[in-house]
Design a protein around this motif. Structure first.
Motif, PDB file in Angstrom:
ATOM      1  N   SER A  36      98.466  12.346 -89.569  1.00 29.61           N
ATOM      2  CA  SER A  36      97.452  11.620 -90.325  1.00 29.61           C
ATOM      3  C   SER A  36      98.042  10.508 -91.182  1.00 29.61           C
ATOM      4  O   SER A  36      97.315   9.610 -91.620  1.00 29.61           O
ATOM      5  CB  SER A  36      96.660  12.597 -91.202  1.00 29.61           C
ATOM      6  N   LEU A  39      97.339   6.754 -90.369  1.00 28.91           N
ATOM      7  CA  LEU A  39      96.071   6.116 -90.715  1.00 28.91           C
ATOM      8  C   LEU A  39      96.200   5.212 -91.935  1.00 28.91           C
ATOM      9  O   LEU A  39      95.355   4.343 -92.148  1.00 28.91           O
ATOM     10  CB  LEU A  39      95.006   7.186 -90.972  1.00 28.91           C
ATOM     11  N   TYR A 120      95.007  17.587 -95.761  1.00 26.55           N
ATOM     12  CA  TYR A 120      94.284  17.761 -94.502  1.00 26.55           C
ATOM     13  C   TYR A 120      92.788  17.978 -94.747  1.00 26.55           C
ATOM     14  O   TYR A 120      91.947  17.501 -93.974  1.00 26.55           O
ATOM     15  CB  TYR A 120      94.856  18.943 -93.728  1.00 26.55           C
ATOM     16  N   THR A 123      91.353  14.523 -95.564  1.00 30.95           N
ATOM     17  CA  THR A 123      91.339  13.642 -94.395  1.00 30.95           C
ATOM     18  C   THR A 123      90.289  14.078 -93.385  1.00 30.95           C
ATOM     19  O   THR A 123      89.563  13.239 -92.811  1.00 30.95           O
ATOM     20  CB  THR A 123      92.722  13.624 -93.733  1.00 30.95           C
ATOM     21  N   SER A 127      86.924  11.970 -92.123  1.00 30.03           N
ATOM     22  CA  SER A 127      86.603  11.658 -90.737  1.00 30.03           C
ATOM     23  C   SER A 127      85.219  12.173 -90.353  1.00 30.03           C
ATOM     24  O   SER A 127      84.506  11.537 -89.566  1.00 30.03           O
ATOM     25  CB  SER A 127      87.669  12.247 -89.801  1.00 30.03           C
ATOM     26  N   SER A 185      96.438  14.171 -81.973  1.00 29.86           N
ATOM     27  CA  SER A 185      97.124  13.264 -82.901  1.00 29.86           C
ATOM     28  C   SER A 185      97.570  11.989 -82.194  1.00 29.86           C
ATOM     29  O   SER A 185      97.444  10.890 -82.732  1.00 29.86           O
ATOM     30  CB  SER A 185      98.317  13.966 -83.559  1.00 29.86           C
ATOM     31  N   SER A 189      95.995   8.132 -82.859  1.00 28.95           N
ATOM     32  CA  SER A 189      96.997   7.130 -83.228  1.00 28.95           C
ATOM     33  C   SER A 189      96.920   5.918 -82.304  1.00 28.95           C
ATOM     34  O   SER A 189      96.913   4.762 -82.760  1.00 28.95           O
ATOM     35  CB  SER A 189      98.392   7.748 -83.179  1.00 28.95           C
ATOM     36  N   ASN A 292      92.387   3.967 -95.102  1.00 31.71           N
ATOM     37  CA  ASN A 292      92.365   4.796 -93.902  1.00 31.71           C
ATOM     38  C   ASN A 292      91.746   3.956 -92.803  1.00 31.71           C
ATOM     39  O   ASN A 292      90.570   3.583 -92.879  1.00 31.71           O
ATOM     40  CB  ASN A 292      91.552   6.071 -94.147  1.00 31.71           C
ATOM     41  N   ASN A 310      87.879   9.667 -84.692  1.00 30.91           N
ATOM     42  CA  ASN A 310      87.671  10.535 -85.861  1.00 30.91           C
ATOM     43  C   ASN A 310      87.500  11.994 -85.464  1.00 30.91           C
ATOM     44  O   ASN A 310      87.960  12.896 -86.182  1.00 30.91           O
ATOM     45  CB  ASN A 310      86.460  10.053 -86.658  1.00 30.91           C
ATOM     46  N   VAL A 313      90.872  13.300 -85.001  1.00 33.26           N
ATOM     47  CA  VAL A 313      91.483  13.605 -86.296  1.00 33.26           C
ATOM     48  C   VAL A 313      91.038  14.981 -86.775  1.00 33.26           C
ATOM     49  O   VAL A 313      91.851  15.812 -87.217  1.00 33.26           O
ATOM     50  CB  VAL A 313      91.109  12.530 -87.344  1.00 33.26           C
ATOM     51  N   LEU A 317      93.460  18.271 -87.270  1.00 36.26           N
ATOM     52  CA  LEU A 317      93.679  18.867 -88.588  1.00 36.26           C
ATOM     53  C   LEU A 317      93.190  20.308 -88.655  1.00 36.26           C
ATOM     54  O   LEU A 317      93.707  21.105 -89.448  1.00 36.26           O
ATOM     55  CB  LEU A 317      93.000  18.011 -89.662  1.00 36.26           C
TER      56      LEU A 317
END
Length: 470
Positions: A36, A39, A120, A123, A127, A185, A189, A292, A310, A313, A317
């Motif tokens: 994360s 971001l 986490y 984040t 998202s 992830s 990315s 972000n 998202n 993400v 997480l």
């Protein structure tokens, strides 16, 4: 000073098969580092500018590689090739350093793990909000007033889901959880990189300045720079899992040689990707780069692709949270069990019938429920969620986690173990060089912590609504 050697012997004590290679170790490193933190890279480069931003990314990469090489030599004790194996980071510290350092290492590791859980939670909820808002903007138009869901609600939802997962049996042994987390992830990315590249191509200008984003108050600029350093530190921290990765390597060749090569390849690829994403995002958005990249709403079309990123993400997480939480659960439950070994509440286990799990497990009809496990894990997750609700500031929390974990775990302990292993005497040129590097990294960590805390305090004083991007 008494130093304890680990119980695993180099020849006959290994109780598991190790077949890892330099490429599997490289993939583990990339998976551990890329997360994360990517971001926030565009915003980070925006605070530092076109000159300092890439240089700082390269500098952190070089320091991380050097200290990783030092740590790789501490996998075995006392000889880095033929000594006894250390299976965990703290085992290596226990072999080479004194009990005070072992205590400090444990505190640093668990504080870093718990802080990561808070980050986490923030984040993931950001998202979730982004998915709802982006879809709302697509239907109602950008800036629609009724597209502002509550961040606290989504944090509670995320916490409840983690509470459910924490009670499942043998979750830490489910290999697919890590596979899904790694895949997602990489997905978000690369989607972030693609969206930034598309945004840059849409206007064709290289935005940004040499000195980075300017603010009206120079003091705020200084704090933003310090916060950016903390975000970069968070993006490069993986020392606490390096020993575990090295423990997967086959021998010969010697594990430390293989691990050094894997660290070079892994950090090299990660740095190239960080530079691409950070610089592409800065070129696309300039000094207005969001904190972000996926939830700052500089990107909201194509809405379906932003949604996919998202969702990736969130899925990442969900799995990563449990990976980081399991060591904390294990330590808490072990401490309580040792303190009250004969308590019925601690040792009791009840079996509950769950018909819906009939097709998923064998035997299918019952699930073991331990009161100690239920209560301790519930308290920890509730407390973590509460802290995240009180401090819902993405960049500030990531910066603080990175600042607190970077110096002790990535620099201080590797350098101290290297000095102890080679018996480098105080006052030697090598000793001064190593201590100078460690001291500089300490100053950076302190400065980044100050910047992060200041940003948290500033946002709390402003009493702003739920914030995900700046």
């Amino acid at each position: 000073m008494e130093r304890r050697t680990v119980v695993y012997d180099a020849e006959a004590g290994d109780d598991h098969e190790r077949q890892g290679t330099v490429w599997t170790a490289t993939s583990h490193i990339v998976a551990a580092v890329v997360g994360s933190g990517v971001l926030a890279l565009a915003w980070t480069v925006a605070q530092l500018g076109w000159v300092v931003g890439p240089l700082v990314l390269l500098g952190f990469s070089c320091v991380t590689y050097y200290t990783s090489a030092l740590l790789a030599d501490c996998y075995r004790y006392p000889d880095p090739v033929a000594g006894a194996v250390n299976r965990e980071y703290i085992d290596a510290v226990r072999c080479y350093l004194d009990r005070k350092n072992v205590l400090l290492c444990g505190c640093a590791q668990y504080v870093n793990l718990w802080g990561t859980l808070v980050g986490y939670t923030i984040t993931a909820s950001a998202s979730m909000i982004a998915v709802k808002r982006v879809n709302c903007f697509h239907r109602e138009g950008f800036g629609a007033g009724d597209c502002n869901p509550s961040g606290s609600t989504y944090m509670v939802v995320f916490g409840l889901f983690q509470l459910l997962l924490s009670q499942l049996p043998s979750l830490h042994n489910i290999a697919w959880l890590s596979v899904v987390a790694v895949a997602t992830s990489f997905a978000y990315s690369f989607i972030s990189l693609g969206l930034c590249a598309a945004k840059w191509a849409s206007h064709g200008d290289v935005r940004g300045t040499l000195g980075g984003a300017a603010v009206d108050v120079p003091r705020e600029k200084a704090f933003n720079v310090l916060l950016a350093l903390g975000n970069i530190a968070f993006s490069y921290t993986f020392a606490d899992v390096l020993i575990e990765i090295q423990d997967t390597l086959r021998s010969p060749p010697a594990e430390n040689r293989t691990m050094k090569r894997a660290s070079f390849y892994g950090l090299g690829m990660t740095t190239v990707f960080y530079l691409l994403l950070g610089c592409t995002g800065y070129a696309a958005f300039g000094n207005d780069a969001p904190g972000n990249i996926l939830t700052g709403f500089a990107l909201y079309e194509p809405f379906w692709l932003v949604d996919i990123a998202n969702i990736c993400v969130i899925v990442h997480l969900i799995g990563a949270y449990q990976v980081f939480a399991q060591p904390i659960f294990a330590r808490l439950e072990s401490c309580v069990a040792c303190r009250w070994p004969d308590a019925k509440f601690i040792n009791a286990t009840y079996y509950v019938r769950v018909p819906c799990l009939r097709s998923l497990s064998s035997p299918p009809t019952t699930v073991a429920v331990a009161p100690l496990k239920l209560v301790l894990r519930t308290i920890l997750i509730m407390f973590t969620t509460l802290v995240a609700m009180l401090l819902p500031f993405f960049n500030a929390v990531l910066g603080l986690i990175g600042a607190l974990g970077f110096w002790p775990l990535s620099v201080y302990f590797p350098v101290s173990m290297h000095v102890a292993r080679l018996k480098i005497q105080r006052g030697e040129p090598r000793w001064w060089m190593l201590q100078a590097m460690s001291f500089c990294c300490l100053l950076i960590s302190i400065a980044a912590s100050v910047g992060s805390v200041q940003d948290i305090v500033h946002n709390l004083k402003a009493a702003a609504p739920f914030k995900t991007a700046d």
